[in-house]
Scaffold this motif. Structure first.
Motif, PDB file in Angstrom:
ATOM      1  N   TYR A 120      11.216  20.634  15.010  1.00  0.00           N
ATOM      2  CA  TYR A 120      10.142  21.043  14.110  1.00  0.00           C
ATOM      3  C   TYR A 120      10.281  22.513  13.745  1.00  0.00           C
ATOM      4  CZ  TYR A 120       7.962  16.638  15.221  1.00  0.00           C
ATOM      5  OH  TYR A 120       7.714  15.306  15.370  1.00  0.00           O
ATOM      6  N   SER A 121       9.727  22.863  12.594  1.00  0.00           N
ATOM      7  CA  SER A 121       9.726  24.273  12.205  1.00  0.00           C
ATOM      8  C   SER A 121       8.922  25.071  13.236  1.00  0.00           C
ATOM      9  CB  SER A 121       9.159  24.450  10.801  1.00  0.00           C
ATOM     10  OG  SER A 121       7.803  24.142  10.760  1.00  0.00           O
ATOM     11  N   GLU A 138      12.166  27.251   8.863  1.00  0.00           N
ATOM     12  CA  GLU A 138      12.100  25.901   8.311  1.00  0.00           C
ATOM     13  C   GLU A 138      13.474  25.249   8.215  1.00  0.00           C
ATOM     14  OE1 GLU A 138       9.763  26.220   4.732  1.00  0.00           O
ATOM     15  OE2 GLU A 138       7.930  26.473   5.901  1.00  0.00           O
ATOM     16  N   HIS A 139      14.513  25.993   8.520  1.00  0.00           N
ATOM     17  CA  HIS A 139      15.868  25.443   8.521  1.00  0.00           C
ATOM     18  C   HIS A 139      16.778  26.367   9.323  1.00  0.00           C
ATOM     19  CE1 HIS A 139      16.109  28.363   5.201  1.00  0.00           C
ATOM     20  NE2 HIS A 139      17.391  28.458   5.528  1.00  0.00           N
ATOM     21  N   ASP A 164      22.480  24.365   4.653  1.00  0.00           N
ATOM     22  CA  ASP A 164      21.216  24.494   5.378  1.00  0.00           C
ATOM     23  C   ASP A 164      20.831  23.139   5.951  1.00  0.00           C
ATOM     24  OD1 ASP A 164      21.052  27.144   4.724  1.00  0.00           O
ATOM     25  OD2 ASP A 164      19.529  26.890   3.177  1.00  0.00           O
ATOM     26  N   PHE A 165      20.168  23.178   7.116  1.00  0.00           N
ATOM     27  CA  PHE A 165      19.704  21.970   7.788  1.00  0.00           C
ATOM     28  C   PHE A 165      18.193  22.103   7.992  1.00  0.00           C
ATOM     29  CE2 PHE A 165      24.135  22.484   8.624  1.00  0.00           C
ATOM     30  CZ  PHE A 165      24.638  21.203   8.466  1.00  0.00           C
ATOM     31  N   PRO A 166      17.396  21.434   7.131  1.00  0.00           N
ATOM     32  CA  PRO A 166      15.938  21.562   7.223  1.00  0.00           C
ATOM     33  C   PRO A 166      15.402  20.976   8.525  1.00  0.00           C
ATOM     34  CG  PRO A 166      16.599  20.387   5.219  1.00  0.00           C
ATOM     35  CD  PRO A 166      17.821  20.573   6.051  1.00  0.00           C
ATOM     36  N   LEU A 167      14.462  21.689   9.117  1.00  0.00           N
ATOM     37  CA  LEU A 167      13.799  21.200  10.319  1.00  0.00           C
ATOM     38  C   LEU A 167      12.756  20.153   9.926  1.00  0.00           C
ATOM     39  CD1 LEU A 167      13.471  24.568  12.239  1.00  0.00           C
ATOM     40  CD2 LEU A 167      15.312  22.864  12.352  1.00  0.00           C
ATOM     41  N   THR A 168      12.466  19.232  10.813  1.00  0.00           N
ATOM     42  CA  THR A 168      11.639  18.060  10.527  1.00  0.00           C
ATOM     43  C   THR A 168      10.335  18.422   9.828  1.00  0.00           C
ATOM     44  OG1 THR A 168      12.574  16.884  12.393  1.00  0.00           O
ATOM     45  CG2 THR A 168      10.481  16.076  11.544  1.00  0.00           C
ATOM     46  N   ALA A 169       9.607  19.374  10.371  1.00  0.00           N
ATOM     47  CA  ALA A 169       8.308  19.707   9.785  1.00  0.00           C
ATOM     48  C   ALA A 169       8.462  20.245   8.371  1.00  0.00           C
ATOM     49  CB  ALA A 169       7.558  20.711  10.648  1.00  0.00           C
ATOM     50  N   LEU A 202      24.685  18.349  13.228  1.00  0.00           N
ATOM     51  CA  LEU A 202      23.633  19.298  12.871  1.00  0.00           C
ATOM     52  C   LEU A 202      22.493  18.621  12.112  1.00  0.00           C
ATOM     53  CD1 LEU A 202      25.855  22.387  11.979  1.00  0.00           C
ATOM     54  CD2 LEU A 202      24.579  21.961  14.093  1.00  0.00           C
ATOM     55  N   VAL A 203      22.809  17.605  11.303  1.00  0.00           N
ATOM     56  CA  VAL A 203      21.760  16.820  10.645  1.00  0.00           C
ATOM     57  C   VAL A 203      20.880  16.161  11.703  1.00  0.00           C
ATOM     58  CG1 VAL A 203      21.348  14.699   9.296  1.00  0.00           C
ATOM     59  CG2 VAL A 203      22.965  16.416   8.460  1.00  0.00           C
TER      60      VAL A 203
END
Length: 174
Positions: free
Chosen positions: A65-66, A147-148, A165-170, A57-58
């Protein structure tokens, strides 16, 4: 075995608004299910596999991207499934792509139904309650930035709880 799921959490104030509505219909499980858009339906996994799943998931989050979600109106899966939902009208392809990436590697599954991003507001209730949900939330609307995404773990006593939570790149680049 541990039961997990992966989803986009619907933010406040809409999360509580939709969850309270679902509870008001008599859905006894609603209090234990956070308001969400499913990316990976519940599956049972050996607890020893969780570190590898989290690493997967990471990696997914690092390549995504968000994006914007716009929820509007209601839909249903009846007669195939007794579900009424709020529809995703913007962000559909992004949800589909993210779900596809999540459902690979250690989370590869054979899906029972084709993927259709949505927010469930009524499930396994009498037809009159499903009809009410379809009608009463037909003008519902919400917009937010994703965003995640989130890994959830199911506990018999308290239901679904956020695990990570897994933050999206953007979102991570800000």
């Amino acid at each position: 075995m541990t039961t997990i799921g992966v989803a986009v959490a619907v933010p406040e104030p809409w999360a509580t608004q939709l969850q309270d509505y679902r509870e008001s219909l008599g859905d006894e499980t609603a209090a234990t299910i956070p308001t969400h858009i499913t990316l990976m339906p519940p599956i049972d996994v050996d607890e020893s596999l969780l570190p590898g799943i989290e690493q997967h998931l990471v990696e997914v989050s690092a390549t995504t991207y968000s994006f914007r979600i716009h929820l509007r109106g209601t839909g249903t899966f009846r007669p195939v499934s007794p579900v009424v939902f709020v529809g995703v009208v913007e962000g559909i392809s992004e949800c589909e792509q993210l779900a596809h990436l999540v459902r690979r590697g250690p989370l590869a599954i054979d899906a029972e139904f084709p993927y259709h991003p949505h927010v469930t507001i009524a499930h396994h209730l009498p037809d009159d309650a499903l009809d009410s949900a379809f009608s009463e939330l037909s003008s519902f609307e919400a917009e937010f930035q994703v965003e995640h995404f989130r890994l959830y773990v199911h506990h018999d006593s308290k239901g679904w709880s956020p695990a990570r939570d897994f933050p999206l790149t953007a979102a991570a680049d800000r």
